[in-house]
Design an enzyme around this catalytic site. Structure first.
Site, mmCIF file in Angstrom:
data_model
loop_
_atom_site.group_PDB
_atom_site.id
_atom_site.type_symbol
_atom_site.label_atom_id
_atom_site.label_comp_id
_atom_site.label_asym_id
_atom_site.label_seq_id
_atom_site.Cartn_x
_atom_site.Cartn_y
_atom_site.Cartn_z
ATOM 1 N N TYR A 157 0.684 -1.353 0.087
ATOM 2 C CA TYR A 157 0.051 -0.011 0.015
ATOM 3 C C TYR A 157 0.873 1.350 0.083
ATOM 4 O O TYR A 157 0.702 2.068 -0.859
ATOM 5 C CB TYR A 157 -0.869 0.012 1.308
ATOM 6 C CG TYR A 157 -1.996 1.251 1.341
ATOM 7 C CD1 TYR A 157 -2.847 1.436 0.546
ATOM 8 C CD2 TYR A 157 -1.336 2.190 2.450
ATOM 9 C CE1 TYR A 157 -3.668 2.618 0.656
ATOM 10 C CE2 TYR A 157 -2.362 3.460 2.348
ATOM 11 C CZ TYR A 157 -3.145 3.482 1.485
ATOM 12 O OH TYR A 157 -3.999 4.628 1.515
ATOM 13 N N LYS A 161 1.411 4.216 -3.054
ATOM 14 C CA LYS A 161 0.944 5.482 -2.677
ATOM 15 C C LYS A 161 2.314 6.247 -2.987
ATOM 16 O O LYS A 161 2.174 7.689 -3.264
ATOM 17 C CB LYS A 161 0.447 5.695 -1.313
ATOM 18 C CG LYS A 161 -1.190 5.200 -1.168
ATOM 19 C CD LYS A 161 -2.003 5.668 -2.043
ATOM 20 C CE LYS A 161 -3.252 5.187 -1.901
ATOM 21 N NZ LYS A 161 -4.285 5.619 -2.991
#
Length: 262
Positions: A157, A161
């Site tokens: 994740y 990002k």
């Protein structure tokens, strides 16, 4: 029509619009007089939101039920809005999982890469030439403070990002001279479905912002890119982390995450 609507209107395309920050973006932008194109998987939720927006703000609301994990999703969306004068892209859809990297489901990780990285890339790529020709408009890419440094137990994740942040910064420099504003939005803890879906108890999170406040802050700072952290708490926290030697920051984060998992 105010200056905001003239610059970013008449149409905004919002992904991840069925809940959370995306839903807040839709409501706030409709209130400013922009027609909205709402994109997510859950058609029933989108139709309900579209009805509410039409009734409350007398603007057009178009629903596109698309699974952004599909390889052709970005092109499908760009083709679907080709007849519209889209002045603002809000690429907000995304998801994450928490846990030990080696224990994660490879299929889920592949979907995360598609939704968090591939989809915003394809959407921005499809709309950037149109925005440049208009000579005005904007792009908001919803990222996360976890994209500012590799986050242990949130490895993929935070990596996705980080990609979004880099993409936003590059596009800010490329598109800015053409009159197109670009912002990578980096929220901290936000009161959405996301923490619960990641197995995180929202009660354990500090300084949680409402989705409305996050979206409102992004719109207020859209012309002040390339990145924006709406939470003063998380802005200070990550400034402190990034000022530390990298190894020390990562070790400290990993130790803190392990303690919450035991």
């Amino acid at each position: 029509m105010d200056d905001f609507a003239r610059h970013y209107g008449p149409v905004v395309l919002i992904t991840g619009a069925s809940s959370g920050i995306g839903r807040s973006f839709a409501r706030l932008l409709a209130a400013r007089g922009l027609d909205v194109v709402l994109v997510a998987r859950r058609r029933e939720r989108l139709e309900e939101l579209a009805d509410t927006i039409r009734s409350a703000h007398r603007v057009e609301a178009t629903v596109l039920s698309v699974d952004l994990a599909e390889p052709t999703a970005g092109r499908e969306i760009v083709d679907a809005v080709a007849h519209l004068d889209v002045g603002l892209l809000v690429s907000n859809a995304g998801f994450g999982v928490k846990g030990e990297f080696g224990q994660e489901d490879p299929g889920v990780l592949a979907s995360m890469l598609a939704v968090n990285c591939q989809a915003p890339t394809h959407l921005a790529h499809g709309l950037a030439p149109l925005l440049k020709r208009r000579g005005r408009g904007g792009v908001i890419l919803t990222s996360s403070v976890e994209g500012l440094i590799g986050c242990p137990y949130s490895a993929v994740y935070s990596a996705t990002k980080s990609y979004v942040n880099a993409l936003g910064e590059a596009l800010w420099a490329e598109l800015g001279p053409a009159g197109v504003d670009v912002l990578a939005l980096c929220p901290g803890a936000t009161d959405t479905e996301a923490p619960r879906l990641q197995g995180v108890d929202p009660a354990t999170l500090r300084d949680v912002m409402s989705p409305d406040d996050v979206a409102s802050s992004a719109l207020e700072h859209l012309s002040c890119g390339p990145t924006h952290i709406p939470s003063a708490h998380y802005r200070g926290l990550f400034e402190a982390l990034l000022s530390m030697p990298r190894t020390e920051a990562l070790t400290s984060m990993a130790k803190s995450m392990r303690s919450t998992r035991e």
